[in-house]
Design a protein around this motif. Structure first.
Motif, PDB file in Angstrom:
ATOM      1  N   ARG A 229       0.793  -1.131  -0.546  1.00 56.47           N
ATOM      2  CA  ARG A 229       0.413  -0.066   0.123  1.00 56.47           C
ATOM      3  C   ARG A 229       0.476   0.822   0.081  1.00 56.47           C
ATOM      4  N   TYR A 230       1.873   1.751   1.043  1.00 55.87           N
ATOM      5  CA  TYR A 230       2.653   2.089   0.735  1.00 55.87           C
ATOM      6  C   TYR A 230       3.272   2.856   0.075  1.00 55.87           C
ATOM      7  N   LEU A 233       1.002   3.962  -2.710  1.00 58.36           N
ATOM      8  CA  LEU A 233       0.689   5.958  -2.916  1.00 58.36           C
ATOM      9  C   LEU A 233       1.638   6.240  -2.560  1.00 58.36           C
ATOM     10  N   VAL A 247      -5.494  12.126   1.458  1.00 57.47           N
ATOM     11  CA  VAL A 247      -5.631  10.652   1.459  1.00 57.47           C
ATOM     12  C   VAL A 247      -5.753  10.485   2.767  1.00 57.47           C
ATOM     13  N   CYS A 249      -7.557   7.041   5.511  1.00 60.03           N
ATOM     14  CA  CYS A 249      -7.087   6.316   6.273  1.00 60.03           C
ATOM     15  C   CYS A 249      -7.548   5.427   7.368  1.00 60.03           C
ATOM     16  N   VAL A 258       0.975   7.373   8.717  1.00 58.08           N
ATOM     17  CA  VAL A 258       1.358   7.601   6.920  1.00 58.08           C
ATOM     18  C   VAL A 258       1.729   9.045   6.265  1.00 58.08           C
ATOM     19  N   VAL A 297      -3.334  13.883   5.095  1.00 60.23           N
ATOM     20  CA  VAL A 297      -3.445  12.737   5.649  1.00 60.23           C
ATOM     21  C   VAL A 297      -4.452  12.462   6.877  1.00 60.23           C
ATOM     22  N   TYR A 317      -6.502   5.090   0.697  1.00 61.79           N
ATOM     23  CA  TYR A 317      -5.389   4.917   1.397  1.00 61.79           C
ATOM     24  C   TYR A 317      -5.614   3.200   1.516  1.00 61.79           C
TER      25      TYR A 317
END
Ligand code: ADP
Ligand code: MG
Length: 592
Positions: A229-230, A233, A247, A249, A258, A297, A317
């Motif tokens: 995932r990271y 991103l 973003v 979460c 993140v 985020v 995310y």
């Protein structure tokens, strides 16, 4: 009596409408048609794209035109060649039972003498792009001195594209006692100015909320392995250098984590969640509003109050637990008549959620692939070149120029260009050079255009083209443009990926020559449209391998005012630019 009959339309139009299969008028048609049929008036109509505006002005225009006379009576100005052709085609369908009515399209990139010839044979209605129209007026190839109706379609787009002066010139060649109908998706100040300057007491109609635009959001999903995932991103951010995004979460902890990672990797990121003090949250929000933060985020609760209009991307995310929440998230972008993209990073086990969301939002997702390293490098390189081109020269440098010229005196232009772009580019290249595909094996359903060949590049060629959002294109309209220009089928060009000032697309190897030939000396409205074969395979490269890279560079070390100095990392990029470029609204087609 049908609803169309009730609006006062003639039999010839009603018959054409039956043939078209339109059952009921859309809202803008219901409002505009009676006004335009019953009155001689100027009109300003605000309605989103895809609401049926062409018929809203087209039906009354056709009914009011005297088809026995060959004089040009109606002029429609529209921003792009594709729209121009689209409107012309629609009008021809609408007027198929009106004897002797001729509609002619005038646009750049095609023979001007052919167009002049068509007009000479008699065209009661002309549909034109401003550039070509002006050209033909200057060459006395058209006479619009006797028109009764002038329609400015997609007025906001035309002004966005810098056609104000052309429009002004064109209008000065039309009689004072004509009527002007202006259609626009949004009402920025420039459009209001046009209305005020060139129109007399226009009636106004608005469809839907002014500036509302949930349908201006494109939904995309990317299938990756749970641990990717990271890195995924980061790639999405790197493939969109002007990103201005929220973003999302699921938890405060992930949100903080993140954001911290992004900051550590050199991005302009910030966290917004309930564990921060009010003061901290205000600071973050202020920085975001000023675009000092490009990636905010946030948790769902904390993001509730975000009232920023020009967010380009919402990135999920993680998907929310409640489907309802997705709607709130994606609604953060595509506001104020602008377009936006809502991206979802999912693992294969979450795919069924996409289906439920599609049901809820009544819109389909596009399957997209996480860009490959080489693809990102290419995007960054073109972005850099454009940035250099658009940079305003600081007059302070003048003083140092003699000395600097002396240092660089042995480099010719080409060598100099290579070195300039390498200054920034090499960091990106070194980071991405050896990375692999992040897309999972068999990355989900392939749907729409983007995944047309499932990510492999067997026999497919990727191209770079020097037009993008700045020129009013989105993937649909660019695809239409390519399809029309090349006279090929809908599926012959695919993976159309539109960036700010350039784009990419794919075709099958078999039409490569046709494409390169067609665009070898191709001009639209005086500007060269240039197509080159791109090095990157596009849409994902090879299949089945996973990238396990974590952390590392490839990020941005931007001017983070107020933040501490970041640790130097060899693999990250430096660039003093904290202002992402302005996005322009994209066109989206489709009814309602
Ligand atoms: P806009 O100019 O507002 O973007 P268009 O005029 O291009 O929208 O219309 C979008 C699509 O909807 C076109 O394909 C058009 O043929 C179709 N359309 C227009 N009016 C109707 C109607 N009353 N019923 C069904 N379809 C319609
Ligand atoms: Mg339209």
């Amino acid at each position: 009596m049908t609803k169309f009959e009730a609006l006062g339309l003639d039999k010839s139009l009603l018959d054409a409408i039956t043939d078209l299969g339109f059952e009921n008028p859309s809202e803008v048609q219901e409002k505009a048609i009676p006004i335009l049929l019953e009155n001689e008036t100027d009109l300003v109509a605000l309605a989103q794209t895809g609401t049926g505006k062409t018929a809203a002005f087209g039906f009354p225009l056709i009914q009011k035109i005297n088809s026995d006379s060959r004089t040009t009576q109606g002029l429609i100005l529209s921003p792009t060649r594709e729209l121009c052709l689209q409107i012309t085609n629609e009008l021809k369908l609408y007027s198929k039972y009106v004897k002797g009515l001729h509609t002619v399209a005038i646009y750049g990139g095609a023979s001007i003498s052919d167009q002049a010839h068509q007009i000479k044979r008699g065209a009661q209605i002309i549909v034109a792009t401003p550039g070509r129209m002006k050209d033909m007026i200057n060459r006395r190839m058209v006479d619009i001195s006797k028109i009764d109706y002038c329609i400015l379609d997609e007025a906001d787009e035309m002004l966005n594209m810098g056609f104000y002066e052309d429009i002004k010139d064109i209008l000065s060649n039309t009689p004072d006692e004509k009527f002007t109908w202006l259609f626009s998706a949004t009402m920025p100040r420039e459009v209001a100015t046009i209305a005020k300057k060139f129109m007399h007491k226009p009636q106004e109609i608005t469809v839907g909320a002014k500036n509302a635009g949930a349908s201006t959001v494109q939904h995309e999903y990317y299938v990756v392995g749970g641990r990717d995932r990271y890195p995924a991103l980061k790639r999405l951010a790197d493939a969109n250098p002007d990103i201005f995004s929220v973003v999302f979460c699921r938890t405060k902890r992930d949100t903080q984590k993140v954001a911290e990672k992004l900051i550590e990797d050199g991005y302009n990121a910030g966290a917004l969640h309930g564990d921060l003090s009010q003061n901290q949250r205000d600071l973050v929000m202020n920085a975001f509003r000023k675009k000092q933060i490009q990636m905010l985020v946030a948790t769902d609760v904390a993001a509730r109050g975000i009232d920023v209009d020009d967010i380009t991307h919402v990135i999920n995310y993680q998907l929310p637990d409640e489907i309802e929440t997705y709607t709130h998230r994606s609604g953060r972008t595509g506001r104020a008549g602008k377009s936006g993209i809502s991206m979802v990073i999912v693992t294969r086990s979450e795919m069924r959620k996409i289906k439920s969301i599609e049901g809820k939002i009544k819109q389909k997702f596009l399957t997209k692939k996480i860009p490959t390293g080489i693809e990102i490098c290419e995007i960054q390189l073109y972005h850099l070149a454009n940035k250099i081109k658009d940079t305003e020269v600081n007059s302070e440098v003048e003083n140092y120029l003699p000395a600097i010229s002396d240092v660089l005196k042995d480099l010719d232009r080409e060598a100099l260009i290579k070195k300039i772009v390498s200054v920034e580019f090499t960091r990106f290249y070194n980071y991405y050079n050896k990375t692999k595909d992040l897309n999972t094996v068999d990355g989900g359903r392939d749907r729409g255009d983007h995944g047309a060949d499932g990510g492999s590049n067997n026999g497919s060629v990727r191209y770079f083209i020097n037009v993008g959002e700045k020129d009013g294109y989105d993937w649909m309209s660019l695809k239409d443009f390519l399809k029309d220009t090349l006279s090929v089928g809908r599926d012959d060009v695919f993976k159309v990926d539109v960036k700010e000032s350039f784009s990419f697309f794919n075709s099958h190897e078999s039409i490569k020559e046709l494409i390169l030939q067609t665009f070898s000396e191709f001009k639209v409205d005086g500007r060269f449209i240039n197509v080159e074969v791109s090095k990157n395979p596009g849409g994902g490269g090879g299949r089945g391998r996973r990238d396990r890279n974590r952390g590392g560079g490839g990020g941005r070390d931007r001017d983070r005012r107020g933040g501490g100095r970041r640790k130097e990392k060899t693999s990250s990029r430096r660039s003093g630019d904290s202002k992402p470029g302005k996005r322009r609204s994209k066109r989206k087609d489709g009814f309602y």
